[in-house]
Design an enzyme around this catalytic site. Structure first.
Site, PDB file in Angstrom:
ATOM      1  N   SER A 124      10.920  11.185-133.521  1.00 38.16           N
ATOM      2  CA  SER A 124      11.705  10.451-132.539  1.00 38.16           C
ATOM      3  C   SER A 124      11.741   8.994-132.970  1.00 38.16           C
ATOM      4  CB  SER A 124      11.032  10.608-131.171  1.00 38.16           C
ATOM      5  OG  SER A 124      11.572   9.711-130.231  1.00 38.16           O
ATOM      6  N   LYS A 151      15.491  12.696-133.952  1.00 34.39           N
ATOM      7  CA  LYS A 151      15.965  12.315-132.609  1.00 34.39           C
ATOM      8  C   LYS A 151      16.124  10.808-132.562  1.00 34.39           C
ATOM      9  CE  LYS A 151      13.399  12.035-128.335  1.00 34.39           C
ATOM     10  NZ  LYS A 151      12.493  12.746-127.420  1.00 34.39           N
ATOM     11  N   LYS A 153      16.768   7.429-130.285  1.00 36.21           N
ATOM     12  CA  LYS A 153      16.786   6.855-128.946  1.00 36.21           C
ATOM     13  C   LYS A 153      18.088   6.089-128.793  1.00 36.21           C
ATOM     14  CE  LYS A 153      12.742   8.010-127.273  1.00 36.21           C
ATOM     15  NZ  LYS A 153      12.613   8.768-126.022  1.00 36.21           N
ATOM     16  N   ASP A 178      18.287  10.805-127.311  1.00 33.98           N
ATOM     17  CA  ASP A 178      17.522  10.749-126.057  1.00 33.98           C
ATOM     18  C   ASP A 178      17.802   9.418-125.377  1.00 33.98           C
ATOM     19  OD1 ASP A 178      15.715  10.894-123.996  1.00 33.98           O
ATOM     20  OD2 ASP A 178      13.918  11.043-125.266  1.00 33.98           O
ATOM     21  N   GLU A 203      19.442  14.434-124.715  1.00 30.29           N
ATOM     22  CA  GLU A 203      18.279  14.490-123.816  1.00 30.29           C
ATOM     23  C   GLU A 203      18.386  13.448-122.705  1.00 30.29           C
ATOM     24  OE1 GLU A 203      14.682  14.377-126.114  1.00 30.29           O
ATOM     25  OE2 GLU A 203      13.390  13.982-124.388  1.00 30.29           O
ATOM     26  N   ASP A 228      14.105  16.059-119.769  1.00 31.82           N
ATOM     27  CA  ASP A 228      12.731  15.630-120.010  1.00 31.82           C
ATOM     28  C   ASP A 228      12.182  15.116-118.676  1.00 31.82           C
ATOM     29  OD1 ASP A 228      10.448  14.156-120.653  1.00 31.82           O
ATOM     30  OD2 ASP A 228      11.337  13.054-122.310  1.00 31.82           O
ATOM     31  N   LYS A 252       6.457  18.676-121.694  1.00 28.51           N
ATOM     32  CA  LYS A 252       5.319  17.789-121.988  1.00 28.51           C
ATOM     33  C   LYS A 252       4.215  18.163-121.011  1.00 28.51           C
ATOM     34  CE  LYS A 252       8.095  13.811-123.478  1.00 28.51           C
ATOM     35  NZ  LYS A 252       8.709  12.514-123.065  1.00 28.51           N
ATOM     36  N   GLY A 280       6.742  14.578-126.875  1.00 26.96           N
ATOM     37  CA  GLY A 280       5.582  13.746-127.181  1.00 26.96           C
ATOM     38  C   GLY A 280       5.628  12.441-126.415  1.00 26.96           C
TER      39      GLY A 280
END
Ligand code: OSB
Ligand code: MG
Length: 358
Positions: A124, A151, A153, A178, A203, A228, A252, A280
């Site tokens: 990520s 991934k 951000k 995400d 996400e 998430d 998670k 994570g």
């Protein structure tokens, strides 16, 4: 016999700042729980951050919840009536499970009943200070290291250009984004603009409290949404899937209140044939060991946000986790979590500790 429970606040330098739509972390701060008694110590790590940006929970609050409620309830044998505070509960549960399993010589992987000894992992990537050019370089580095899924951000103003640039350079990789709830139902056009890039998933584009608007958005997209922040329990996962708010679930253990609820959430996905993956929270080696064991369950069909220690910390709290060829990571096989904090690291990184006795 539990003789005491110790709370520790640790801080570890990160290799680089991690920026998301809700803030920047320059160091990792975590509350650890250590259960002491006859036999081996049990360790748990709370996934909360230093501030309530990702969730309502944050470290100072988790500390008080553990100190004044969860730990005294446990030590006195009372049924705990604490509502919410899932991350604090998860940390205590992890420590109790670790101690029990270490005492019996059973690994968490065996305890959960999973067969896989290694799992595919991804990375990520935070929003880089150097913008899109730096992002493309970072993606290239992580692909060269072998990570199986990238991934990115994103946030309003750092989305379309970033995805376009990475896709242009790497047309075929497993790529996801995400948003950490940074967009609003009033303007979903930046998310809709991402629909044509063959993303594995998008996400948590919208508020953590808004399943319904996610369902409306999902209906307009070909790309699967993944939730998430919105998924705090197995029941949330079932509701989200039932109403079409997402097609993939990020699990998670800390966010859903512990390993037991995470396994249940995984069951919801597995029974419906919905892909799940292990998220994570920049955990130290302790929390990452738990994530690896969880991610070895059969319903975790997509690579997790579980990266090697070197991606997070110059020095981890445990022996470092390394990436294996093919972008795989080994699931710890020793008793309990299969790892321990290294004592001199723990000493150097602990900023506060408190031993609570029955
Ligand atoms: O949204 O998945 C998230 C880190 C902190 C808080 C929230 C998130 C993350 C990550 C990091 O994406 C994943 C990792 O631990 O590698
Ligand atoms: Mg996320």
């Amino acid at each position: 016999m539990i003789e005491g429970i110790e709370l520790l606040l640790v801080r570890l330098p990160l290799v680089r700042p991690f920026r998301t739509s809700f803030g920047t972390e320059t160091e990792k701060e975590a509350v650890l729980v250590r259960v002491l008694g006859d036999g081996p110590d049990g360790w748990g790590e709370c996934v909360a951050g230093p501030d309530p940006g990702y969730s309502e929970e944050f470290n100072a609050e988790a500390w008080v919840t553990l100190r004044d409620h969860l730990v005294p309830d446990l030590l006195s044998g009372n049924v705990s009536l604490v509502r919410g505070h899932r991350m604090a509960k998860a940390a205590l549960e992890m420590a109790l499970i670790d101690r029990d399993l270490k005492g019996r010589g059973v690994s968490l992987r065996e305890h959960l009943g999973s067969q896989r000894r290694e799992v595919p992992v991804g990375v990520s990537i935070g929003i880089p200070a150097g913008g899109v050019a730096e992002l493309v370089d970072r993606v290239g580095e992580h692909l060269a290291e072998g990570y199986r899924r990238i991934k990115l951000k994103i946030e309003p103003g750092f989305d379309l250009e970033a995805v376009r640039a990475v896709r242009h350079e790497y047309p075929d990789i497993l790529l996801s984004v995400d948003a950490n709830a940074a967009y609003t139902p009033a303007d979903t056009s930046p998310i809709e603009a991402l629909d044509g890039f063959g993303l594995l998933m998008i996400e948590q584009p919208l508020s953590h409290e808004d399943l319904w608007e996610h369902a409306r958005l999902q209906a307009r997209l070909r790309t699967p949404l993944c939730l998430d922040e919105s998924i705090r329990s197995a029941a949330d996962a079932a509701a989200a899937l039932e109403m079409g708010a997402c097609r993939i679930i990020n699990i998670k253990q800390g966010r859903v209140g512990g390993l037991t609820e995470a396994v249940r959430t995984h069951g919801v996905c597995l029974r419906r044939g919905v892909p799940a993956w292990c998220g994570g929270m920049l955990e130290t080696g302790l929390g990452r060991a738990a994530n690896l064991a969880l991610a070895s369950l059969p319903g975790f069909t997509l690579p997790g946000d579980i990266s090697a220690s070197a991606r997070y910390f110059p020095e981890d709290l445990t022996e470092p986790f390394v990436l294996r060829p093919g972008g795989m990571m080994a699931v710890p096989s020793g008793p309990g979590l299969g790892v321990e904090p290294l004592s001199e690291r723990l000493e150097a990184m602990t900023v506060e500790s408190l031993l609570i006795r029955p």
